[in-house]
Design a protein around this motif. Structure first.
Motif, short mmCIF file in Angstrom:
data_model
loop_
_atom_site.label_atom_id
_atom_site.label_comp_id
_atom_site.label_asym_id
_atom_site.label_seq_id
_atom_site.Cartn_x
_atom_site.Cartn_y
_atom_site.Cartn_z
N LEU A 260 24.27 -3.05 -19.56
CA LEU A 260 25.26 -2.76 -18.54
C LEU A 260 24.55 -2.01 -17.42
N LEU A 261 24.44 -2.64 -16.25
CA LEU A 261 23.69 -2.07 -15.14
C LEU A 261 24.57 -2.00 -13.89
N ASP A 262 24.26 -1.04 -13.04
CA ASP A 262 24.98 -0.87 -11.78
C ASP A 262 24.77 -2.08 -10.88
N GLY A 263 25.85 -2.56 -10.26
CA GLY A 263 25.76 -3.75 -9.42
C GLY A 263 24.84 -3.58 -8.23
N GLY A 264 24.84 -2.38 -7.62
CA GLY A 264 23.96 -2.13 -6.50
C GLY A 264 22.50 -2.20 -6.90
N PHE A 265 22.17 -1.65 -8.07
CA PHE A 265 20.79 -1.73 -8.56
C PHE A 265 20.41 -3.18 -8.84
N LEU A 266 21.28 -3.93 -9.49
CA LEU A 266 20.97 -5.33 -9.80
C LEU A 266 20.68 -6.14 -8.53
N ALA A 267 21.43 -5.87 -7.47
CA ALA A 267 21.24 -6.62 -6.23
C ALA A 267 19.90 -6.33 -5.58
N ALA A 268 19.33 -5.14 -5.88
CA ALA A 268 18.07 -4.74 -5.25
C ALA A 268 16.86 -4.92 -6.16
N ALA A 269 17.09 -5.40 -7.39
CA ALA A 269 16.00 -5.42 -8.38
C ALA A 269 15.51 -6.83 -8.67
N ASP A 270 14.23 -6.92 -9.00
CA ASP A 270 13.65 -8.15 -9.52
C ASP A 270 13.74 -8.11 -11.05
N TYR A 271 14.04 -9.26 -11.65
CA TYR A 271 14.14 -9.34 -13.11
C TYR A 271 12.98 -10.15 -13.68
N PHE A 272 12.41 -9.66 -14.79
CA PHE A 272 11.30 -10.33 -15.45
C PHE A 272 11.55 -10.43 -16.96
N PRO A 273 11.62 -11.65 -17.51
CA PRO A 273 11.69 -11.78 -18.97
C PRO A 273 10.36 -11.37 -19.59
N VAL A 274 10.42 -11.02 -20.87
CA VAL A 274 9.26 -10.46 -21.58
C VAL A 274 8.79 -11.43 -22.66
#
Length: 235
Positions: free
Chosen positions: A22-36
């Motif tokens: 569960l993550l903040d929507g503002g953070f998600l919009a500004a973040a890059d996601y990387f699978p591991v």
């Protein structure tokens, strides 16, 4: 009983879907996601990777247990260690050395009551890492602990004017009405602003704020690798 039910529901949820933190929507919009990759299967010669980042072979020590007895009281430490190099696929980024485990205090009345008359009266999990960035002489320190709660701590440097990062364990999943009772990831903040998130359930995932400088992104990627490789002690 309540905790057991929550853990069972968590296992069912994980088996049926692939939930995220569960993550903040503002953070998600500004973040890059990387699978591991590298967290599943046989872990001899383990190497972890996400984005362009990759660890060298992860060197782990066997967990060891030491006991100090004073009368009917016992102080027990179960601890292990792991260390690895970290690169961005082209250049070295950091060298990390981590120690983790659990300190617990027991009352032992087996001599009086017989059987299994031994109780834990206090316990604290810990994770401590040294993070030496390539080309630097001052190491960053990750110091985390938990007593009946999820791991919580800080990544900091003794060098003046360097930032301090707060690291919080979380058990909240997207789409879940309540915490699952089992740690599923970590949230990283600087001065109250979320900069990264690390999911440690299933294969794992990493989110890092896309606006950060390359140096800070590499630092938080190193922190993420340390947390993804951490395994809580089994009592």
């Amino acid at each position: 009983m309540k905790k057991s039910i929550l853990l069972w529901m968590f296992a069912v949820l994980v088996g049926c879907t692939t939930p995220n933190l569960l993550l903040d929507g503002g953070f998600l919009a500004a973040a890059d996601y990387f699978p591991v990759t590298g967290r599943q299967g046989w872990l001899i010669n383990q190497r972890l990777g996400f984005a362009s980042f990759v660890t060298g072979k992860v060197d782990r020590d066997w967990d060891k247990t030491s006991t100090l007895e004073i009368g009917d009281f016992e102080s027990v430490r179960q601890a292990g260690a792991y260390r690895f190099s970290f690169s961005d696929g082209a250049d070295n980024v950091a060298q990390l050395d981590c120690k983790s485990g659990e300190d617990s205090d027991h009352v032992n009345l087996r001599g009086v009551l017989g059987g299994d008359a031994r109780w834990i009266v206090d316990a604290e999990s810990f994770l401590n890492c040294s993070l030496l960035e390539w080309g630097e002489t001052v190491a960053w320190k990750l110091v985390m602990a938990a007593n009946d709660e999820h791991l919580h701590g800080y990544l900091f440097s003794s060098k003046e004017a360097m930032p301090v990062y707060e690291v919080l364990g979380t058990d909240e999943l997207e789409g879940s009405a309540w915490p699952v009772g089992k740690i599923v990831g970590y949230l990283v903040y600087r001065d109250g602003l979320q900069l990264a998130a690390i999911q440690v359930m299933n294969e794992g995932g990493v989110w890092i704020d896309s606006k950060l400088s390359p140096v800070e992104r590499r630092r938080l990627a190193s922190l993420a690798a340390a947390l993804l490789l951490y395994s809580p002690s089994e009592s």
